[in-house]
Write an enzyme that holds these catalytic residues in place. Structure first.
Site, PDB file in Angstrom:
ATOM      1  N   PRO A   2       0.132  -1.518   0.288  1.00  0.00           N
ATOM      2  CA  PRO A   2       0.333   0.186  -0.244  1.00  0.00           C
ATOM      3  C   PRO A   2       1.130   1.087  -0.064  1.00  0.00           C
ATOM      4  O   PRO A   2       1.182   1.495   1.103  1.00  0.00           O
ATOM      5  CB  PRO A   2      -0.992  -0.341   1.050  1.00  0.00           C
ATOM      6  CG  PRO A   2       0.063  -1.626   1.965  1.00  0.00           C
ATOM      7  CD  PRO A   2       1.176  -1.424   1.408  1.00  0.00           C
ATOM      8  N   GLU A   3       0.347   1.820  -1.351  1.00  0.00           N
ATOM      9  CA  GLU A   3       0.936   3.195  -1.048  1.00  0.00           C
ATOM     10  C   GLU A   3      -0.479   4.221  -1.530  1.00  0.00           C
ATOM     11  O   GLU A   3      -1.849   3.316  -1.438  1.00  0.00           O
ATOM     12  CB  GLU A   3       1.719   3.554  -2.501  1.00  0.00           C
ATOM     13  CG  GLU A   3       3.550   2.730  -1.719  1.00  0.00           C
ATOM     14  CD  GLU A   3       4.794   2.739  -2.920  1.00  0.00           C
ATOM     15  OE1 GLU A   3       4.445   4.235  -3.182  1.00  0.00           O
ATOM     16  OE2 GLU A   3       5.014   2.280  -3.533  1.00  0.00           O
TER      17      GLU A   3
END
Length: 281
Positions: A2-3
DNA sequence: CGCAATGTTCGAAA
DNA sequence: TTTTCGAACATTGC
């Protein structure tokens, strides 16, 4: 995983899935991931009876807007959410997996499971009025895809830092939401070497980087984020942006612009991918 | 078997 | 004092 783009997809998915649901019970199997200012009992008691009014994103943080509080969730490296309807729960699909650390039970008997192989994820409940302070204290920069992120404030921020540009972007201070993948992609698109000192970038380079960050992130959001490793049944992991990556994970392959082999180095303890021809030191 | 892995935080060093 | 750097967190897979 997750970015910013991936967190955005997860938050959107949760907003469509658990909005308006009321929490009946919360089970915590790994108390370390709950903020230490509260006891677990206090934390779960705080949540019981609360209704999720909306779910949104700030930087890489997920914000559950509850009736009286904001529940902040950070996925760190591998955090994931899995939602099970009441029917799925009844048919035995919602059994706790090995790496399920928190289970939210709703009054309609559906469940939201938080799964995290590395146990790096983090939960915290704050007062609604404390949201601004929470992010200010952590020095989380402006949202790259909103009008609060301007070339002027980005340029001012870079001027103040003696760090190398990549570690500085990863600090979240000049702009929120960039992680290892999208930093490498943005620097490649802007033709800037990741080891350049932030305050040494020219005005034109800064402008290119500003545009590249916005372009890369908005394209990634449109593509639903990147799916680097393949997991099944995970909310929001349907992204296809990994096929558009230009340098990340492509060491040894020809640069899409000049065909020089992509190089991978260690920079600030992170794997860093760039084109030695297009991104001169 | 050793190392690297998409992130952040804390303490030490500069 | 302030900023930057590196280790730590826990686990898996290559």
């Amino acid at each position: 995983m997750p970015e910013l783009p991936e967190v955005d997809v997860v938050a959107q998915g949760l907003n469509q899935t658990v909005k308006h649901l009321t929490i009946k019970k919360v089970q915590v199997f790994w108390p370390n991931m709950i903020n230490t200012d509260q006891t677990i009992n206090n934390w779960t008691d705080t949540l019981v009876g609360e209704t999720i009014e909306a779910v949104r994103r700030r930087g890489k943080y997920i914000l559950f807007e509850l009736t009286h509080w904001i529940l902040i969730s950070h996925l760190r490296m591998e955090g994931k959410y899995l939602y099970f309807t009441q029917k799925e729960v009844d048919s035995g699909l919602a059994t706790k997996a090995k790496h399920t650390h928190v289970i939210f039970h709703f009054i309609d008997d559906s469940q939201l499971h938080y799964h995290d192989v590395r146990k790096f994820g983090h939960f915290e409940c704050i007062e609604k009025k404390a949201e601004k302070h929470f992010f200010a204290e952590k020095q989380i920069g402006p949202e790259p895809l909103s009008e609060t992120f301007t070339l002027e404030n980005f340029s001012d921020a870079l001027k103040k830092s003696k760090q190398k540009i990549k570690p500085y972007l990863l600090s979240q201070k000049p702009v929120a939401g960039l992680g290892n993948i999208y930093v490498d992609e943005s620097l490649f698109q802007a033709k800037i070497h990741p080891g350049r000192l932030a305050y040494c970038l020219t005005k034109i380079e800064t402008a290119h980087l500003y545009e590249a960050i916005r372009d890369v992130l908005s394209r990634a959001v449109l593509a639903g984020g990147s799916t680097i490793r393949t997991y099944k049944n995970t909310l929001g992991e349907t992204g296809t942006f990994q096929t558009q990556l230009q340098v990340y994970g492509r060491q040894g392959e020809p640069c899409p612009r000049c065909h020089t082999p992509i190089k991978k180095i260690q920079l600030g303890q992170r794997g860093t991918h760039f084109c030695p021809q297009c991104q001169k030191e």
